[in-house]
Design a protein around this motif. Sequence first.
Motif, PDB file in Angstrom:
ATOM      1  N   THR A 196      -9.001   8.513   4.809  1.00 13.01           N
ATOM      2  CA  THR A 196     -10.244   8.304   5.586  1.00 13.01           C
ATOM      3  C   THR A 196     -10.046   7.450   6.837  1.00 13.01           C
ATOM      4  O   THR A 196     -10.812   7.559   7.788  1.00 13.01           O
ATOM      5  N   ASP A 242     -15.942   9.602  11.485  1.00 12.73           N
ATOM      6  CA  ASP A 242     -16.073   8.464  10.580  1.00 12.73           C
ATOM      7  C   ASP A 242     -15.532   8.843   9.190  1.00 12.73           C
ATOM      8  O   ASP A 242     -15.988   9.811   8.579  1.00 12.73           O
ATOM      9  N   ASP A 250      -8.748   2.977   3.620  1.00 16.15           N
ATOM     10  CA  ASP A 250      -7.985   1.862   4.197  1.00 16.15           C
ATOM     11  C   ASP A 250      -8.663   1.366   5.477  1.00 16.15           C
ATOM     12  O   ASP A 250      -8.092   1.435   6.571  1.00 16.15           O
ATOM     13  N   PRO A 251      -9.919   0.869   5.344  1.00 17.66           N
ATOM     14  CA  PRO A 251     -10.659   0.447   6.537  1.00 17.66           C
ATOM     15  C   PRO A 251     -10.079  -0.834   7.134  1.00 17.66           C
ATOM     16  O   PRO A 251      -9.351  -1.559   6.448  1.00 17.66           O
ATOM     17  N   PRO A 252     -10.434  -1.115   8.401  1.00 12.23           N
ATOM     18  CA  PRO A 252      -9.831  -2.282   9.055  1.00 12.23           C
ATOM     19  C   PRO A 252     -10.457  -3.637   8.685  1.00 12.23           C
ATOM     20  O   PRO A 252      -9.970  -4.667   9.118  1.00 12.23           O
ATOM     21  N   CYS A 269      -8.768  11.309   8.857  1.00  9.06           N
ATOM     22  CA  CYS A 269      -9.828  10.928   9.793  1.00  9.06           C
ATOM     23  C   CYS A 269      -9.407   9.666  10.526  1.00  9.06           C
ATOM     24  O   CYS A 269      -8.887   8.728   9.905  1.00  9.06           O
ATOM     25  N   GLU A 270      -9.648   9.658  11.823  1.00 11.37           N
ATOM     26  CA  GLU A 270      -9.340   8.467  12.623  1.00 11.37           C
ATOM     27  C   GLU A 270     -10.360   8.411  13.761  1.00 11.37           C
ATOM     28  O   GLU A 270     -10.527   9.374  14.486  1.00 11.37           O
ATOM     29  N   LEU A 271     -11.022   7.275  13.870  1.00 10.53           N
ATOM     30  CA  LEU A 271     -12.136   7.170  14.817  1.00 10.53           C
ATOM     31  C   LEU A 271     -11.714   6.649  16.196  1.00 10.53           C
ATOM     32  O   LEU A 271     -12.404   6.896  17.180  1.00 10.53           O
ATOM     33  N   LYS A 325       0.836  -1.217   0.000  1.00 10.56           N
ATOM     34  CA  LYS A 325       0.000   0.000   0.000  1.00 10.56           C
ATOM     35  C   LYS A 325       0.865   1.260   0.000  1.00 10.56           C
ATOM     36  O   LYS A 325       0.623   2.196  -0.763  1.00 10.56           O
ATOM     37  N   GLY A 382      -5.134   5.917  11.066  1.00 14.49           N
ATOM     38  CA  GLY A 382      -4.258   5.296  12.068  1.00 14.49           C
ATOM     39  C   GLY A 382      -3.517   6.353  12.880  1.00 14.49           C
ATOM     40  O   GLY A 382      -3.924   7.518  12.937  1.00 14.49           O
ATOM     41  N   LEU A 405      -7.555   8.112  -0.039  1.00 13.52           N
ATOM     42  CA  LEU A 405      -7.056   6.796   0.390  1.00 13.52           C
ATOM     43  C   LEU A 405      -8.091   6.187   1.330  1.00 13.52           C
ATOM     44  O   LEU A 405      -8.435   6.789   2.351  1.00 13.52           O
TER      45      LEU A 405
HETATM   46  C1  LIG Z   1      -5.767  -0.238   8.480  1.00 18.88           C
HETATM   47  S1  LIG Z   1      -5.741   1.003   9.708  1.00 18.88           S
HETATM   48  C2  LIG Z   1      -5.147   2.416   8.868  1.00 18.88           C
HETATM   49  C3  LIG Z   1      -3.713   2.394   8.506  1.00 18.88           C
HETATM   50  C4  LIG Z   1      -3.219   3.635   7.794  1.00 18.88           C
HETATM   51  N1  LIG Z   1      -4.099   4.000   6.678  1.00 18.88           N
HETATM   52  C5  LIG Z   1      -1.828   3.423   7.265  1.00 18.88           C
HETATM   53  O1  LIG Z   1      -1.679   2.958   6.127  1.00 18.88           O
HETATM   54  O2  LIG Z   1      -0.874   3.728   7.989  1.00 18.88           O
HETATM   55  C6  LIG Z   1      -7.448   1.406   9.872  1.00 18.88           C
HETATM   56  C7  LIG Z   1      -7.703   2.520  10.874  1.00 18.88           C
HETATM   57  O3  LIG Z   1      -9.076   2.936  10.731  1.00 18.88           O
HETATM   58  C8  LIG Z   1      -9.580   3.293  12.014  1.00 18.88           C
HETATM   59  N2  LIG Z   1     -11.051   3.251  11.853  1.00 18.88           N
HETATM   60  C9  LIG Z   1     -11.893   2.216  11.985  1.00 18.88           C
HETATM   61  N3  LIG Z   1     -13.148   2.570  11.616  1.00 18.88           N
HETATM   62  C10 LIG Z   1     -13.074   3.870  11.216  1.00 18.88           C
HETATM   63  C11 LIG Z   1     -14.015   4.787  10.676  1.00 18.88           C
HETATM   64  N4  LIG Z   1     -15.287   4.435  10.469  1.00 18.88           N
HETATM   65  N5  LIG Z   1     -13.579   6.027  10.361  1.00 18.88           N
HETATM   66  C12 LIG Z   1     -12.286   6.400  10.557  1.00 18.88           C
HETATM   67  N6  LIG Z   1     -11.351   5.563  11.061  1.00 18.88           N
HETATM   68  C13 LIG Z   1     -11.739   4.318  11.377  1.00 18.88           C
HETATM   69  C14 LIG Z   1      -8.964   2.279  12.931  1.00 18.88           C
HETATM   70  O4  LIG Z   1      -8.948   2.748  14.260  1.00 18.88           O
HETATM   71  C15 LIG Z   1      -7.556   2.122  12.330  1.00 18.88           C
HETATM   72  O5  LIG Z   1      -6.661   2.997  12.953  1.00 18.88           O
END
Ligand SMILES: C[S@@+](CC[C@H](N)C(=O)[O-])C[C@H]1O[C@@H](n2cnc3c(N)ncnc32)[C@H](O)[C@@H]1O
Length: 275
Positions: free
Chosen positions: A40, A138, A160-162, A112-114, A17, A43, A158
């Motif tokens: 979006t 969100d 990148d949801p979990p 954005c980080e929740l 990524k 982290g 970008l």
């Molecule tokens: C895969 S990690 C992101 C990694 C980051 N994009 C990177 O590449 O370094 C997913 C992040 O999304 C956050 N998250 C989960 N649901 C969310 C939402 N609805 N909106 C914003 N953040 C969210 C999680 O707490 C987590 O930190």
Amino acid sequence: MNYRHAFHAGNHADCLKHALLTALIHSLKLKPAPFAVLDTHAGTGRYALTSAEADRTGEWREGIGRIPVAQDAASPLDEYLSIVHSTGKDLYPGSPDIVARLLRPQDRLICCELHPEDFLSLRRLFRDNQQVSVHERDGYAAIRALWPVKNISRGLVLLDPPFEKPDDFSRLAEAIALSRQRLRGAIVAAWYPVKHRTPVRAFFNQLQDMGERKILTAELMLRAPTDPSRLNGSGLLIANPPWQFEKTASEITSKLAAYLGDENCTANVEWIVPE
Ligand SMILES: C[S@@+](CC[C@H](N)C(=O)[O-])C[C@H]1O[C@@H](n2cnc3c(N)ncnc32)[C@H](O)[C@@H]1O
């Protein structure tokens, strides 16, 4: 919200990524007009590879830990690796940190980080950076609220949801379409896991059924996705990729496959829907 990226930072999926993200930002910088990036699911922005979380999974050792610091001449990973290695000893940069360090004075980053703790870490990282804004909200809803950025007509989203919820692929497809509707020509990069092929095929079909066009995917598969309990590989879907980005993506994924995989590893770059 159980997911914490600290357990996974620097793993094979991050290498894929982040190396591709670096190349996408590089291509946006070829024109002088400003661009904005919406991250979006951002982290914490920076990760200690010596932390208890990173140590518990050891995932980074099979990812960034396998890529030699010194590359042969003109490697497609050069720019990504120079960012990683300038982050600091035993540190790994997350997507917002990578993007922020590539911005020119006219460009902007919105994150954005929740997760409350991860949000605070991210906000701390950028407290002195006027080009970056950090929101505890969100990320999907932010596409309607914060995208596009006022007076900036180019950019990248970008996603990148979990992938903790059963409808994640479907929400991702809708978010890709919305990001493009809100800003014509925007590049949208969406990471997805490949545990098994069935949900990935359904994701691509959904995008085709929605009429989305110009969609490229770049995948790094460590092994055939036969055991759905494992992250067998992952992909970055790129809507509206820059001109000839498929060539760049092939060079990056092939190089990563050579470092991160064994004889079962494959790198695939494919147009899911052409122009
Ligand atoms: C895969 S990690 C992101 C990694 C980051 N994009 C990177 O590449 O370094 C997913 C992040 O999304 C956050 N998250 C989960 N649901 C969310 C939402 N609805 N909106 C914003 N953040 C969210 C999680 O707490 C987590 O930190």
